[in-house]
Write a protein that holds these residues in place. Structure first.
Motif, mmCIF file in Angstrom:
data_model
loop_
_atom_site.group_PDB
_atom_site.id
_atom_site.type_symbol
_atom_site.label_atom_id
_atom_site.label_comp_id
_atom_site.label_asym_id
_atom_site.label_seq_id
_atom_site.Cartn_x
_atom_site.Cartn_y
_atom_site.Cartn_z
ATOM 1 N N VAL A 69 0.869 -1.229 0.165
ATOM 2 C CA VAL A 69 -0.112 -0.154 -0.023
ATOM 3 C C VAL A 69 0.887 1.171 0.005
ATOM 4 C CG1 VAL A 69 -1.978 -0.925 1.159
ATOM 5 C CG2 VAL A 69 -0.134 0.040 2.481
ATOM 6 N N MET A 70 2.310 1.048 0.061
ATOM 7 C CA MET A 70 3.124 2.455 0.151
ATOM 8 C C MET A 70 3.786 2.548 -1.136
ATOM 9 S SD MET A 70 6.342 3.285 2.716
ATOM 10 C CE MET A 70 7.463 2.831 1.250
ATOM 11 N N ARG A 71 3.466 4.024 -1.609
ATOM 12 C CA ARG A 71 4.104 4.370 -2.801
ATOM 13 C C ARG A 71 5.266 5.414 -2.315
ATOM 14 N NH1 ARG A 71 0.412 6.210 -7.433
ATOM 15 N NH2 ARG A 71 2.302 5.681 -8.519
ATOM 16 N N LEU A 72 6.668 5.553 -2.982
ATOM 17 C CA LEU A 72 7.560 6.565 -2.740
ATOM 18 C C LEU A 72 7.590 7.293 -3.921
ATOM 19 C CD1 LEU A 72 9.346 7.732 -0.762
ATOM 20 C CD2 LEU A 72 11.130 6.321 -1.523
ATOM 21 N N MET A 73 7.256 8.678 -3.800
ATOM 22 C CA MET A 73 7.199 9.441 -5.106
ATOM 23 C C MET A 73 7.935 10.590 -5.090
ATOM 24 S SD MET A 73 4.781 7.546 -6.800
ATOM 25 C CE MET A 73 4.338 8.810 -8.400
ATOM 26 N N THR A 74 8.314 11.167 -6.223
ATOM 27 C CA THR A 74 8.971 12.640 -6.322
ATOM 28 C C THR A 74 8.550 13.061 -7.607
ATOM 29 O OG1 THR A 74 11.091 13.846 -5.932
ATOM 30 C CG2 THR A 74 11.139 11.665 -7.215
ATOM 31 N N THR A 75 9.280 14.426 -8.232
ATOM 32 C CA THR A 75 9.030 14.665 -9.397
ATOM 33 C C THR A 75 10.140 15.394 -10.223
ATOM 34 O OG1 THR A 75 9.027 16.819 -8.354
ATOM 35 C CG2 THR A 75 6.747 15.631 -8.744
ATOM 36 N N VAL A 76 10.186 15.355 -11.326
ATOM 37 C CA VAL A 76 11.487 15.616 -12.182
ATOM 38 C C VAL A 76 11.397 17.168 -11.707
ATOM 39 C CG1 VAL A 76 12.396 16.188 -14.480
ATOM 40 C CG2 VAL A 76 11.002 14.133 -13.949
ATOM 41 N N VAL A 77 12.654 17.814 -11.559
ATOM 42 C CA VAL A 77 12.784 19.269 -11.305
ATOM 43 C C VAL A 77 13.722 19.906 -12.248
ATOM 44 C CG1 VAL A 77 12.241 19.162 -8.887
ATOM 45 C CG2 VAL A 77 14.516 18.877 -9.658
ATOM 46 N N ASP A 97 28.945 8.596 -23.606
ATOM 47 C CA ASP A 97 29.456 8.057 -24.948
ATOM 48 C C ASP A 97 28.799 8.363 -25.990
ATOM 49 O OD1 ASP A 97 27.507 6.154 -24.384
ATOM 50 O OD2 ASP A 97 28.611 4.673 -24.448
ATOM 51 N N THR A 98 27.243 8.815 -25.682
ATOM 52 C CA THR A 98 26.356 9.508 -26.598
ATOM 53 C C THR A 98 25.798 10.402 -26.069
ATOM 54 O OG1 THR A 98 24.645 7.956 -26.169
ATOM 55 C CG2 THR A 98 26.153 7.336 -27.902
ATOM 56 N N PRO A 99 25.076 11.545 -26.787
ATOM 57 C CA PRO A 99 24.236 12.349 -25.956
ATOM 58 C C PRO A 99 23.190 12.043 -25.089
ATOM 59 C CG PRO A 99 24.715 12.979 -28.240
ATOM 60 C CD PRO A 99 25.127 11.640 -28.200
ATOM 61 N N ARG A 100 22.836 12.242 -23.835
ATOM 62 C CA ARG A 100 21.994 11.728 -22.945
ATOM 63 C C ARG A 100 21.149 12.847 -22.538
ATOM 64 N NH1 ARG A 100 22.150 7.025 -24.819
ATOM 65 N NH2 ARG A 100 20.935 6.353 -23.121
ATOM 66 N N THR A 101 19.757 12.559 -22.451
ATOM 67 C CA THR A 101 18.779 13.370 -21.482
ATOM 68 C C THR A 101 18.734 12.924 -20.325
ATOM 69 O OG1 THR A 101 17.722 13.739 -23.750
ATOM 70 C CG2 THR A 101 16.579 14.501 -21.905
ATOM 71 N N ILE A 102 19.125 14.092 -19.379
ATOM 72 C CA ILE A 102 19.212 13.784 -18.008
ATOM 73 C C ILE A 102 18.173 14.476 -17.166
ATOM 74 C CG2 ILE A 102 20.871 13.907 -15.884
ATOM 75 C CD1 ILE A 102 21.871 12.118 -17.953
ATOM 76 N N ALA A 103 17.600 13.894 -16.266
ATOM 77 C CA ALA A 103 16.406 14.324 -15.326
ATOM 78 C C ALA A 103 17.143 14.491 -13.933
ATOM 79 C CB ALA A 103 15.173 13.807 -15.440
ATOM 80 N N THR A 104 16.765 15.449 -13.296
ATOM 81 C CA THR A 104 17.351 15.600 -11.984
ATOM 82 C C THR A 104 16.060 15.476 -10.997
ATOM 83 O OG1 THR A 104 19.108 17.288 -12.496
ATOM 84 C CG2 THR A 104 18.480 17.061 -9.865
ATOM 85 N N LEU A 105 16.336 14.634 -9.992
ATOM 86 C CA LEU A 105 15.143 14.552 -9.065
ATOM 87 C C LEU A 105 15.363 15.011 -7.670
ATOM 88 C CD1 LEU A 105 14.691 10.673 -10.120
ATOM 89 C CD2 LEU A 105 13.807 12.642 -11.037
ATOM 90 N N PRO A 106 14.683 15.714 -7.105
ATOM 91 C CA PRO A 106 15.053 16.251 -5.726
ATOM 92 C C PRO A 106 14.839 15.148 -4.406
ATOM 93 C CG PRO A 106 12.818 16.820 -6.184
ATOM 94 C CD PRO A 106 13.450 16.081 -7.424
ATOM 95 N N VAL A 107 15.549 13.871 -4.512
ATOM 96 C CA VAL A 107 15.748 13.047 -3.544
ATOM 97 C C VAL A 107 16.934 12.540 -3.515
ATOM 98 C CG1 VAL A 107 14.862 11.307 -5.011
ATOM 99 C CG2 VAL A 107 14.580 10.881 -2.679
#
Length: 211
Positions: A69-77, A97-107
């Motif tokens: 029943v537990m979920r641990l969530m955050t968002t892309v910032v 080694d190739t261009p990468r799209t990076i998402a930062t998460l506040p956790v």
């Protein structure tokens, strides 16, 4: 039988003017001995991991089937492109080694998300796995969303739980962290707000930092 005998001997005692409460059963024992409270042997039970619906076995090894029943969530910032040859994170442990799209998460590890998961686990964004790149920081971590179209700031991120056809269980993430479900759940820090949901609606929020 021994517990009942002890209770009978001391049940008239009081602590700070209040009657003593007797309890013996943890989650597994409460399932194994469901009549312990109704028959007057106990005043309470100590449910722990079963409240979360996570994996638990009886002492004889019989598994108990629960629904998590537990979920641990955050968002892309933050979203940025990592060029070829550029590194990220403390120590530059990942180099593109190739261009990468990076998402930062506040956790990060101050929230209870283990640093040892750096570079060897993933989160879920838009129902797809996004690998963790570089070292997990105290307050942030970075994931690779190159293969996930149209990720934007504000997108929901699942750290534990289901998103579409993908699912991250506590047992899975605990094993990757060389831990186990009890320890991982206990490690979620107090600065992480608790949101309680009943029948699909928010029923309450516990924010220990009052932010």
């Amino acid at each position: 039988r021994r517990f009942r005998a002890v209770r009978k001997a001391v049940k008239s005692l009081h602590l700070h003017g209040k009657p003593l409460l007797f309890h013996l059963c943890n989650s597994a024992a409460a399932v194994r001995f469901p009549d312990a409270v109704p028959d007057g042997c106990m005043d309470a039970v100590r449910l722990g991991i079963s409240l979360y619906g996570y994996g638990m076995d009886l002492p004889d090894g019989t598994p108990i089937s629960n629904r998590p029943v537990m979920r641990l969530m955050t968002t892309v910032v933050h979203i940025h492109t990592l060029p070829v040859g550029e590194s990220l994170g403390y120590g530059g442990t990942y180099t593109a080694d190739t261009p990468r799209t990076i998402a930062t998460l506040p956790v990060g590890y101050a929230d209870g998300y283990r640093r040892c998961l750096s570079g060897k686990f993933h989160v879920l964004i838009r129902g797809k796995k996004a690998p963790i790149l570089g070292r997990i920081c105290m307050d942030q971590m970075m994931v690779d969303v190159t293969g996930i179209p149209d990720v934007t700031c504000g997108d929901k991120v699942t750290l534990i739980g289901r998103d579409g056809d993908e699912n991250i269980t506590v047992e899975e993430i605990s094993a990757a962290a060389d831990s186990f479900n009890y320890e991982f759940v206990c490690g979620i820090a107090r600065r992480v707000p608790r949101i309680y949901v009943q029948d699909g609606k928010v029923d309450g929020i516990m924010n220990y930092l009052n932010i």
